[in-house]
Write a protein that holds these residues in place. Structure first.
Motif, PDB file in Angstrom:
ATOM      1  N   ILE B 277      19.561 -44.404 -25.860  1.00  0.00           N
ATOM      2  CA  ILE B 277      18.867 -45.340 -26.750  1.00  0.00           C
ATOM      3  C   ILE B 277      17.614 -45.856 -26.048  1.00  0.00           C
ATOM      4  CG2 ILE B 277      19.069 -47.495 -28.056  1.00  0.00           C
ATOM      5  CD1 ILE B 277      22.096 -47.032 -28.152  1.00  0.00           C
ATOM      6  N   GLY B 281      13.652 -45.336 -26.837  1.00  0.00           N
ATOM      7  CA  GLY B 281      12.883 -46.577 -26.965  1.00  0.00           C
ATOM      8  C   GLY B 281      11.632 -46.539 -26.098  1.00  0.00           C
ATOM      9  N   VAL B 284       9.170 -44.188 -27.649  1.00  0.00           N
ATOM     10  CA  VAL B 284       8.530 -44.799 -28.822  1.00  0.00           C
ATOM     11  C   VAL B 284       7.479 -45.831 -28.374  1.00  0.00           C
ATOM     12  CG1 VAL B 284       8.961 -46.380 -30.768  1.00  0.00           C
ATOM     13  CG2 VAL B 284      10.397 -44.360 -30.462  1.00  0.00           C
ATOM     14  N   GLY B 285       7.821 -46.639 -27.389  1.00  0.00           N
ATOM     15  CA  GLY B 285       6.875 -47.645 -26.892  1.00  0.00           C
ATOM     16  C   GLY B 285       5.625 -46.991 -26.312  1.00  0.00           C
ATOM     17  N   TRP B 288       3.580 -45.444 -29.139  1.00  0.00           N
ATOM     18  CA  TRP B 288       2.887 -46.511 -29.877  1.00  0.00           C
ATOM     19  C   TRP B 288       1.614 -46.920 -29.149  1.00  0.00           C
ATOM     20  CZ3 TRP B 288       2.785 -51.922 -28.312  1.00  0.00           C
ATOM     21  CH2 TRP B 288       2.325 -52.798 -29.298  1.00  0.00           C
ATOM     22  N   GLU B 307      18.708 -44.441 -34.606  1.00  0.00           N
ATOM     23  CA  GLU B 307      18.084 -45.639 -35.171  1.00  0.00           C
ATOM     24  C   GLU B 307      16.600 -45.689 -34.817  1.00  0.00           C
ATOM     25  OE1 GLU B 307      19.334 -49.463 -33.738  1.00  0.00           O
ATOM     26  OE2 GLU B 307      18.691 -50.479 -35.559  1.00  0.00           O
ATOM     27  N   PHE B 308      16.324 -45.398 -33.554  1.00  0.00           N
ATOM     28  CA  PHE B 308      14.931 -45.401 -33.095  1.00  0.00           C
ATOM     29  C   PHE B 308      14.125 -44.285 -33.748  1.00  0.00           C
ATOM     30  CE2 PHE B 308      15.164 -48.102 -29.107  1.00  0.00           C
ATOM     31  CZ  PHE B 308      14.100 -48.902 -29.486  1.00  0.00           C
ATOM     32  N   LEU B 311      13.017 -45.511 -36.940  1.00  0.00           N
ATOM     33  CA  LEU B 311      11.907 -46.460 -36.770  1.00  0.00           C
ATOM     34  C   LEU B 311      10.598 -45.695 -36.552  1.00  0.00           C
ATOM     35  CD1 LEU B 311      10.827 -49.448 -36.192  1.00  0.00           C
ATOM     36  CD2 LEU B 311      11.201 -48.889 -33.795  1.00  0.00           C
ATOM     37  N   ILE B 317       5.176 -43.372 -35.501  1.00  0.00           N
ATOM     38  CA  ILE B 317       4.878 -43.396 -34.075  1.00  0.00           C
ATOM     39  C   ILE B 317       5.174 -42.015 -33.494  1.00  0.00           C
ATOM     40  CG2 ILE B 317       5.555 -44.431 -31.867  1.00  0.00           C
ATOM     41  CD1 ILE B 317       6.409 -46.896 -33.611  1.00  0.00           C
ATOM     42  N   THR B 455       3.352 -53.656 -36.170  1.00  0.00           N
ATOM     43  CA  THR B 455       4.193 -52.484 -36.414  1.00  0.00           C
ATOM     44  C   THR B 455       5.618 -52.952 -36.656  1.00  0.00           C
ATOM     45  OG1 THR B 455       2.819 -51.237 -34.875  1.00  0.00           O
ATOM     46  CG2 THR B 455       4.960 -50.296 -35.442  1.00  0.00           C
ATOM     47  N   ARG B 456       6.231 -52.430 -37.691  1.00  0.00           N
ATOM     48  CA  ARG B 456       7.603 -52.853 -37.973  1.00  0.00           C
ATOM     49  C   ARG B 456       8.329 -51.771 -38.744  1.00  0.00           C
ATOM     50  NH1 ARG B 456       4.352 -56.660 -40.799  1.00  0.00           N
ATOM     51  NH2 ARG B 456       5.262 -58.481 -39.818  1.00  0.00           N
TER      52      ARG B 456
END
Lengths: 351, 619
Positions: B277, B281, B284-285, B288, B307-308, B311, B317, B455-456
């Motif tokens: 996870i 993450g 993704v960061g 972004w 889940e990510f 997102l 992203i 971003t959401r």
């Protein structure tokens, strides 16, 4: 959910910082949190701290998880990029963002559900990696958006609004952060802006993992008798170990405190933390002593606040990984691609 | 004991050898040396490690396909079993082709009932030989493996000089190890030459020039190089078989090619995260914030990441996920291969999602597609999956040399700079300015007044403002579909191969099935069975897939999973009638064989070779 557009008109006499910005330039959208929410006071403290530090708003990246607290980055620094990630996993996204561009300031905003329950693992690992950031937990001991369930920081024996008694041992994020290697650890109270603003300023200038646990009462679900995160309880049991003065540069030192009561800590960028000791013998440079002190007060039901620990010489994840000074997101083919010649040589070795 | 039967397999440069060993007994390097020695003699080989999820003690196999015509898939069946593991003796014996060979350690005599009448037996007292020569118990154990390589060299005609050279290369910098290994090899060689009859083994190796300029590399190493060349600067991963060696290879190549010599600093960041996870993450960061980033994982890792992934899909992203597939579901068969994560990756996460998948067939494409994925992720601002598997990832495979064009530039996609924003262009993070579904983005820190957005994972309008309005939601999710459609032209296109004669039968396959399929294609042709081939290289499927299906009455869809996942996707995404797609499925965890494919197709096309369809059917 409705939004009120905030007027852009500024009063001409509002004071400006050295960048020419007024405090209004550090604001964000109108908060949709409940009136009186502690989180809004924290947003205000963040706005104040960034304005006073002359931080360019667009050089801040603000990241959060999911929950009431995680909505707040929309309510300050409107000219910054913000990111609502997923519940409890903001630290990893912030870590990645930080690795991509080490030149920005990283602000992680989280809640007690977000960081102490679902996200405890990510919180722990961000601390131990020394990700250069200011990590603020807006701690109210309760899940607000889902209407009042206990979080993992709720004190054992405390009572929910519906009358349920919490039987689980609480997680103290400050103690955890200390144990995990955070190099700037503080606790404060959303109702004590005088203490909170300099703590945030110190954290923003700190290199390494800076953690601030801010007790932030939930007016809707956790501000009743029997709660240990209510305004009244925190005001009655708050005990500060020190008062902090933050000086961006050394030459701004003023001598308002008499010697013997003051500790000075210089951070990497030359900024100075001046701590006026309130607790006798308290040394914020001693991690072990800090842990003991916190535990002793916790046993008495007291909430210890102030700058609990700081290591002004700490390094961060980029230091550990020996990353190049240029942000990684700015490197191009010339710096990254070894080229066809190297590949041809590699091919030749591969039989 | 050795015995010979009348019926014998006789073959030059075309056979299958399988080594049955015990995990941790030090056989891996000896077995690999055997395979490499054949390559050095110009004879193509493709070895496969079949190993347990265990460090020591359990059975392990190393199967080497030797084929001068260059078939690199598994053929099926074993011509020579080097049976070094008493635990698996019975099943190893059963795998040998009739007329094949069993080489075993004859230090302890075995009753005739332990052998097969139709298998030639070659006994070599390996334990005894090593016990006589070496005093150290560890040496006795380890060098036994090199001794059997020596015996095989003598019996097959492998040039000893080649082995000597390989030993020198393998133990470069560990000179102490070269001589004992060389001695052990020579002991085996002499035993083969002096004690055994020269024609006891009907399998021979003769020098050829059939390897050419091809390279011998694991898919994971090649994919890691693809990430280096493709400009990945952030790698976050969590150890999981069979993908760990990919991240480790990335680390190795970065340390070699990405260190700024003047300052000693690294032009990369690698984090071994606390779990999958966190890995995604971090990816993704970093994505972004404008860095090319990837993670390498396998099925259970993808499950944790979903889940990510959702997102990243919805918030748009870039993220690259290299999925080295293994046997599922759950922990399944962690050290065996499958192609069983198609559905879980194509539709990863809750809600309506669709993700781009790339299917490399060999290490060369692992390299190409890893680099391409990084471009695609930036270009499409979405997660891109490279769907490799254990068979390619953890086995050495002969493939075309890796190539890079120095003129190639990274495609960073639609990123607005400070100058773009200053020029007054309307910036709406989710505005479909170009009609291709791909919006423009800005990176944090770009401009003091313009371009900042939030971003959401919740719905927002075209200007990234929080919204719970239905039309805003529809605008976004429909645009995402448009973007997925745009991806069709950007992903690697399918590869077609036509039969010698027009046919109504087609075959669709993908990924590591490729070499076995190539061999099956020829085998079917030899039987007068003609099929056209289409190798799918990406999802979304391009129009070429629809065309191919329309041109054929029956299309066999070959997959290494139980549930015909590619077929399901063809049915649902391309709206192809189920009856047109005949599943051929292999999913026991071993790589699919040419023999399996050939038989499966042959039995489903009796009286084949009818005239082709004129004008095409409706898919």
């Amino acid at each position: 959910m409705t939004y009120i557009t905030k007027p852009k008109l500024h009063h001409p006499t509002l004071p400006k910082n050295t960048l020419g910005f007024t405090r209004r330039d550090y604001e964000g959208k109108v908060s949709t949190l409940c009136a009186g929410c502690g989180h809004d006071s924290i947003s205000a403290a963040l706005i104040q701290a960034c304005w006073e530090l002359d931080i360019e708003p667009h050089r801040v990246a603000k990241l959060s998880g999911i929950g009431c607290s995680s909505k707040t980055p929309d309510y300050f620094l409107g000219n910054s990029h913000g990111f609502n990630t997923v519940h409890g996993r903001m630290p990893s996204v912030l870590t990645g963002a930080n690795l991509a561009n080490r030149e920005l300031l990283y602000l992680g905003v989280s809640g007690d559900g977000d960081s102490a329950s679902i996200g405890l693992g990510q919180f722990a690992h961000a601390m131990r990696r020394g990700v250069n950031m200011t990590y603020i937990v807006e701690n109210n001991g309760v899940y607000g958006l889902t209407k009042g369930q206990f979080s993992a920081t709720a004190d054992q024996g405390s009572k929910s609004k519906k009358g349920a008694i919490n039987t689980d041992t609480p997680i103290d994020l400050v103690s955890l952060a200390l144990q995990l290697g955070a190099s700037y650890v503080a606790r404060s109270f959303s109702g004590d802006k005088e203490q909170l603003v300099p703590l945030i300023k110190g954290a923003l200038r700190h290199r390494g993992a800076a953690f601030i646990d801010v007790i932030s009462p939930c007016v809707a679900f956790n501000n009743h008798p029997g709660s240990t995160k209510s305004y009244d309880y925190v005001r009655a049991h708050n005990e500060a170990v020190n008062r902090l003065d933050f000086m961006p540069r050394r030459d701004a030192i003023s001598a308002s405190y008499s010697p013997g009561e003051v500790i000075e800590i210089t951070q990497h960028d030359g900024s100075l933390l001046r701590l006026r000791k309130l607790a006798v013998g308290y040394d914020p440079g001693d991690r072990l002593a800090a842990m003991n002190h916190i535990a002793a007060h916790e046993a008495r039901g007291e909430i210890l606040t102030g700058l609990l620990y700081v290591n002004g010489d700490a390094d961060d994840l980029h230091g550990h990984l020996k990353t190049v000074a240029t942000p990684l997101n700015r490197l191009g083919e010339a710096e990254l691609c070894p080229g066809a010649g190297v590949l041809a040589a590699l091919n030749a070795e591969l039989v | 004991m050795s015995h010979r039967i009348v019926k014998r397999i006789e073959s030059v440069n075309d056979f299958v050898v399988k080594f049955a060993n015990v995990n941790g007994s030090g056989s891996a390097s000896a077995n690999e040396m055997f395979a490499r020695s054949l390559l050095r003699m110009g004879v193509p080989v493709s070895p496969r490690n079949i190993f347990p999820s265990n460090i020591q003690g359990l059975p392990t196999w190393y199967e080497v396909r030797v084929n001068e015509r260059g078939y690199l898939g598994r053929r099926g069946g074993v011509d020579l079993m080097v049976a070094m593991n008493p635990q698996t003796w019975d099943r190893d014996l059963q795998e040998i082709e009739s007329g094949g060979y069993l080489l075993y350690d004859s230090s302890k005599p075995l009753p005739p009932s332990r052998f097969r009448d139709d298998v030639n037996v070659i006994g070599v007292p390996l334990t005894e030989m090593c016990a006589t020569r070496y005093t150290d118990p560890r040496e006795r154990q380890l060098l036994k493996n090199i001794v059997y390589v020596g015996v095989l060299a003598a019996l097959m005609g492998i040039e000893p000089e080649v082995i000597a050279t390989l030993l020198g290369e393998q133990y470069k910098g560990k000179a102490k190890l070269i001589q004992p290994n060389l001695d052990a090899f020579m002991m085996g060689l002499h035993h083969g030459r002096d004690v055994l009859e020269s024609d006891v083994l009907g399998l021979r190796v003769e020098r050829r020039d059939a390897v050419g300029k091809r390279i011998f590399i694991e898919g994971n190493a090649a994919a890691a190089l693809g990430c280096v060349y493709g400009g990945a600067t952030v790698c976050a991963w969590y150890p999981i078989t069979p993908s760990s060696s990919l991240a480790e290879a990335f680390q190795k190549y970065c340390a070699k090619y990405r260190v700024d010599k003047a300052s000693g600093t690294n032009r990369y960041a690698i984090v071994q995260a606390e779990d999958e996870i966190a890995s995604i993450g971090i990816v993704v960061g970093a994505g972004w914030n404008g860095a090319r980033s990837f993670t390498a994982t396998s099925g259970p890792g993808v499950s944790l990441m979903t889940e990510f992934i959702g997102l990243a899909y919805f918030a748009e992203i870039p993220a690259t996920i290299i999925n080295v597939q293994r046997g599922g579901p759950s922990t399944g068969m962690p050290t065996r291969t499958q192609q069983a994560d198609l559905l879980s990756c194509a539709y990863a996460s809750h809600g309506d999602t669709k993700h781009v998948l790339l299917f490399p067939e060999d290490p060369r494409e692992c390299f190409d597609f890893a680099a391409a994925a990084l471009d695609l992720a930036d270009r499409l601002q979405t997660p891109i999956f490279v769907m490799t598997d254990l068979d390619i990832g953890m086995n050495h495979r002969l493939c075309e040399p890796l190539q890079w064009d120095d003129k190639r530039r990274y495609d960073r996609g639609k990123v607005m700079s400070r100058a773009d924003l200053d020029a007054g262009r309307d910036f709406g993070r989710y505005l479909d300015v170009d009609g291709d579904g791909i919006p423009y983005r800005t990176l944090p820190g770009t401009h003091p007044e313009r371009g900042a957005y939030f971003t959401r994972g919740t719905t927002r309008d075209a200007y990234a403002r929080y919204s719970e309005a239905g039309p805003d939601y529809l605008y976004n999710v429909e645009r995402l579909l448009r973007k997925f459609d745009t991806a069709k032209a950007m992903v690697p296109q399918p590869v077609e191969r036509r039969a010698a004669r027009p046919t109504r039968h087609g075959v669709i396959y993908f990924g590591s099935t490729s070499p076995a399929m190539a061999e099956a294609f020829d085998a079917l042709h030899a039987r007068g069975l003609h099929v056209d081939l289409l190798r799918v290289r990406a999802f979304p499927f391009s129009e070429a897939v629809d065309r191919f299906v329309a041109e054929h009455e029956t299309v066999f869809v070959i997959e290494q999973n139980r549930d015909a996942q590619l077929r399901t996707m063809l049915m649902t995404e391309q709206e192809i009638a189920p009856a047109r797609l005949v599943p051929i499925l292999h999913f026991d965890g071993t790589p699919i064989t040419a023999r399996f494919i050939t038989e499966a197709i042959a039995e489903r096309m009796p009286g084949a070779n009818v005239q082709p369809i004129k004008g095409g059917l409706v898919a």
